[in-house]
Design a protein around this motif. Structure first.
Motif, PDB file in Angstrom:
ATOM      1  N   ALA A   1       3.751 -29.563 -55.068  1.00 14.78           N
ATOM      2  CA  ALA A   1       3.231 -30.451 -54.032  1.00 14.78           C
ATOM      3  C   ALA A   1       4.023 -30.292 -52.741  1.00 14.78           C
ATOM      4  O   ALA A   1       3.446 -30.300 -51.646  1.00 14.78           O
ATOM      5  CB  ALA A   1       3.291 -31.899 -54.503  1.00 14.78           C
TER       6      ALA A   1
ATOM      7  N   TRP B   1       2.825 -27.277 -50.841  1.00 20.24           N
ATOM      8  CA  TRP B   1       1.612 -27.523 -50.035  1.00 20.24           C
ATOM      9  C   TRP B   1       1.945 -28.324 -48.792  1.00 20.24           C
ATOM     10  O   TRP B   1       1.371 -28.103 -47.726  1.00 20.24           O
ATOM     11  CB  TRP B   1       0.551 -28.244 -50.858  1.00 20.24           C
ATOM     12  CG  TRP B   1      -0.102 -27.407 -51.909  1.00 20.24           C
ATOM     13  CD1 TRP B   1      -0.188 -27.679 -53.232  1.00 20.24           C
ATOM     14  CD2 TRP B   1      -0.780 -26.150 -51.729  1.00 20.24           C
ATOM     15  NE1 TRP B   1      -0.861 -26.678 -53.891  1.00 20.24           N
ATOM     16  CE2 TRP B   1      -1.228 -25.732 -52.984  1.00 20.24           C
ATOM     17  CE3 TRP B   1      -1.023 -25.347 -50.626  1.00 20.24           C
ATOM     18  CZ2 TRP B   1      -1.918 -24.543 -53.181  1.00 20.24           C
ATOM     19  CZ3 TRP B   1      -1.715 -24.159 -50.807  1.00 20.24           C
ATOM     20  CH2 TRP B   1      -2.151 -23.765 -52.065  1.00 20.24           C
TER      21      TRP B   1
ATOM     22  N   VAL C   1       3.021 -25.964 -46.225  1.00 24.61           N
ATOM     23  CA  VAL C   1       1.895 -25.293 -45.567  1.00 24.61           C
ATOM     24  C   VAL C   1       1.285 -26.233 -44.523  1.00 24.61           C
ATOM     25  O   VAL C   1       0.974 -25.826 -43.400  1.00 24.61           O
ATOM     26  CB  VAL C   1       0.825 -24.883 -46.603  1.00 24.61           C
ATOM     27  CG1 VAL C   1      -0.381 -24.272 -45.921  1.00 24.61           C
ATOM     28  CG2 VAL C   1       1.403 -23.910 -47.604  1.00 24.61           C
ATOM     29  N   ALA C   2       1.174 -27.515 -44.898  1.00 23.74           N
ATOM     30  CA  ALA C   2       0.610 -28.483 -43.968  1.00 23.74           C
ATOM     31  C   ALA C   2       1.504 -28.637 -42.743  1.00 23.74           C
ATOM     32  O   ALA C   2       1.021 -28.764 -41.617  1.00 23.74           O
ATOM     33  CB  ALA C   2       0.438 -29.832 -44.666  1.00 23.74           C
TER      34      ALA C   2
END
Lengths: 378, 332
Positions: free
Chosen positions: B242, B245, B248-249
């Motif tokens: 998590a 990700w 990446v965000a």
């Protein structure tokens, strides 16, 4: 005139004008064989078992008993259904990587219907309500990023990805409420003691509906993409947005419509998870399938027939690795590793179907005169 | 007040994990490659660093601190870089689709990491999850325990060296991308590889280097999770994934600028931990639903930033133009 001649590179890469069926088949077969060899070697290495045991477990895991065959078909059918949902969006170059969130929202809506109104209405009303609300919410879940893409040009890859996590939290809101002080939210049936809302057996198989719907959707999607006006519009928008506009296609409408369909089919998978397969909902519903299906759709080049073969292959491999790991008492994540080895090899082999390697001596023989003519012209 | 300081401290420890991932991904994306394999790389790096520390600790009674640090640090860098190399070979040389390859790398990396961790436990006969405790103390060692400056020390000096390394790395990356020729070349490739190629830049070499180095930096993120946040405990939950990700965000949130990554990662981590502290800070009792909703915030904020950035259409805050596209020289 410049006397120094530039030596031609040893190997050149040339794009194939069209796909060569023979090359495609050979390249993919070679990729699968290589991946299989590597996977089996890896499994032997980590399990410490002999080749006979590993091979036996690997190849019999999906087919040795009726129940195993059903478990294999169930996974393959769900994976295929999600991939079928993603195919039209990807063909349109709309990167919907939010399948996981769409599955969860569809499943959640189904669970909400079952939890709150299953005793108030008969099954004949309940099931259509569950189905339609699941399709609607998942369609809308995919429509939101599509809207922001056509209206403001927001990147849909990252938008849909983020929506996965939003969906996970929404599901947790509900399951945490429902489970109360229990450690987990169990089967929905257990709470009210009635099985109203479950899809029953079909052809005497528990997961009959899942298999039937998945097969039906595969055929319908094949027809939709290759034989209808909508399918043609999707292909044109995907190839070139400007061509689509020039041809008078309303590209915004096509993108919004296709995104809705894509989300709705993923929602259908979520509906099947809750009402037919697992009979419950959690943040882990759908597991890794939302992501694996993306790769299935891409590798299958959006052709439902090829996608079917790939889903069967990947599920077979995953089940095989699962049996070997059971035998040796290993962690279940080895299945993902083995599936990924196959994915890497098949992904890599698309290069050889799209491009051609031209070696120096071959170029001299075949295209040499042509090249020389070109050089003389310059 | 102490709860508030606790929140800040948690945010800085967690933010460092996100920062490494986001910095690695920024470098990769500047070269035009959208690597969605970050979560996989984070787990791979965390696993490799852990494995190196764990195995070395098990093999000797008095492990050398220097070697522990060296082994775990290098293992994380090299193993993640290898993951980046798989991605690079497939997307640069074989021109496979970047999104698909990245997602495959994510599930590969997570699988390898989780399997490897469980395998190590089994191999050494450890019940439950394995622990590399000595290496953990290395990464959590801080100046504050020596100096004892009270609250300012708690807030500024109570972290392991990776926290400061991450900030330095962000500044270095900012200078590299904006002030050096290599950085400008890399950005040129990300914007338009054909033009960069025509200008005599070796596109493939730059892409390979930026992706593999970026992947190695992502690996530090996992190292930080296992040793600085987890004090050497190998955990098999989905947190690391998590966080990948979120990294990446964060690249989008920072509009591809390393300096924004610094405060962005602390902000993200603060939002992430809010659920844990908000009740104590405001002296209210939160129900589970509110916790679930609060945990949604980092992702919703990213979506809002994504939309706002595309509405404003400011040229400086757009992604590299060729992001996600494979470059084939002979294609027009």
């Amino acid at each position: 005139m410049n006397k120094k001649t530039v030596k031609e590179p040893f190997v050149r890469i040339v794009k194939r004008p069209y796909a060569d069926l023979k090359v495609t088949v050979i390249a993919n077969a070679a990729a699968v064989v290589l991946a299989l060899l590597l996977s089996l070697l890896l499994l032997m290495a980590v399990s410490g078992l002999g080749p006979d045991k590993v091979l036996g477990a690997f190849f019999s895991a999906s087919v040795s008993t009726g129940n195993r065959l059903l478990a294999f078909l169930q996974d393959a059918a769900l994976l295929l259904l999600i991939a079928i949902g993603l195919a039209p969006a990807f063909k349109m170059h709309f990167w919907n990587i939010g399948a996981q969130g769409q599955i969860l929202m569809g499943g959640l809506m189904t669970a909400i219907c079952m939890y709150y109104i299953k005793d108030a209405v008969p099954a004949a009303v309940l099931i259509p309500v569950m189905l339609i609300s699941a399709l609607l919410i998942s369609g809308v879940w995919c429509l939101i990023p599509a809207f922001f893409k056509v209206r403001f040009g927001a990147n849909e890859t990252l938008f849909t990805l983020m929506l996965n996590y939003v969906a996970i939290q929404i599901v947790m809101c509900f399951t945490d409420t429902w489970k109360g002080t229990k450690s987990a939210f169990g089967v929905i049936d257990r709470f009210t003691g009635s099985a109203n809302g479950y899809l029953g057996r079909l052809f005497g198989i528990d997961i009959g509906w899942t298999l039937l719907i998945s097969m039906l959707l595969t055929v319908l999607m094949f027809i939709y993409l290759s034989r209808t006006k909508h399918g043609y519009e999707i292909a044109v928008v995907g190839e070139s947005l400007n061509t689509a506009r020039y041809a008078g296609i309303n590209d915004r409408k096509v993108i919004l419509r296709t995104a809705f369909i894509s989300g709705a089919i993923c929602g259908l998978a979520g509906f099947l998870y809750v009402s037919n397969v697992s009979h419950t909902i959690s943040a882990a519903t759908g597991g890794n399938f939302g992501f694996t299906a993306i790769i299935v759709a891409w590798l299958g080049a959006f052709n439902p027939a090829v996608m079917t073969v790939i889903s069967l292959l990947l599920t077979f491999v995953s089940k095989g690795a699962g049996d070997v790991r059971n035998l040796a008492g290993l962690d279940s994540s080895i299945c993902d590793v083995v599936v990924c080895i196959f994915l890497f090899f098949i992904l890599g082999c698309t290069f050889f179907t799209r491009y051609q390697l031209v070696f120096r001596h071959k170029a001299d023989k075949e295209g040499g005169s042509e090249l020389k003519a070109k050089e003389a012209g310059v | 007040m102490s709860a508030f300081f606790g929140l800040i401290q948690s945010a800085i420890v967690y933010g460092t994990i996100i920062m490494f991932g986001a910095l690695g991904e920024t470098l990769t994306e500047k070269g035009g490659h959208l690597n969605l394999g970050v979560p996989g790389l984070v787990v791979m790096g965390g696993f490799a660093g852990f494995a190196a520390g764990f195995v070395y600790e098990k093999s000797t009674d008095s492990p050398s601190m220097f070697l522990l640090l060296l082994f775990s640090f290098l293992a994380a860098l090299v193993f993640s870089a290898l993951g980046g190399l798989i991605y690079c070979f497939l997307t640069v040389t074989l021109k496979a689709n970047q999104n698909v390859t990245g997602l495959a790398l994510t599930s590969f990396g997570v699988g390898v990491g989780l399997f490897g961790g469980a395998y190590l436990s089994k191999l050494y006969g450890v019940a439950g999850s394995a622990k590399a405790a000595v290496t953990g103390t290395l990464y959590t060692a801080n100046l504050n325990s020596v100096l004892g400056w009270g609250i300012p020390g708690d807030l500024l000096l109570s972290y392991g060296f990776l926290t400061y390394l991450a900030v330095v790395l962000a500044v270095v990356m900012h200078l590299f991308l904006n002030k050096t020729r290599y950085g400008l070349n890399l950005k040129a490739i990300g914007e338009n590889p054909a033009t960069a190629d025509a200008a005599g830049i070796n596109v493939d070499k730059y892409k390979y280097l930026s992706t593999c180095i970026g992947a190695a930096i992502c690996g530090l993120s996992g190292l930080c999770y296992v040793f600085q946040y987890g004090s050497g405990n190998w955990s098999t939950n989905n947190n690391m994934q998590a966080l990948g990700w979120l990294a990446v965000a964060l690249v989008i949130f920072s509009t591809w600028k390393p300096l924004n990554v610094i405060w962005g990662s602390y902000l993200f981590a603060l939002l992430y931990w809010l659920y844990n502290y908000i009740g104590t800070i405001f002296e209210i009792k939160l129900t589970q639903i509110w916790t679930d909703i609060l945990q949604m915030i980092p992702y919703v904020v990213t979506i809002i930033v994504l939309v706002v950035a595309s509405v404003r259409e400011k040229r400086e805050s757009q992604p590299p133009s060729s992001l996600g596209l494979s470059y084939f020289r002979e294609e027009r």
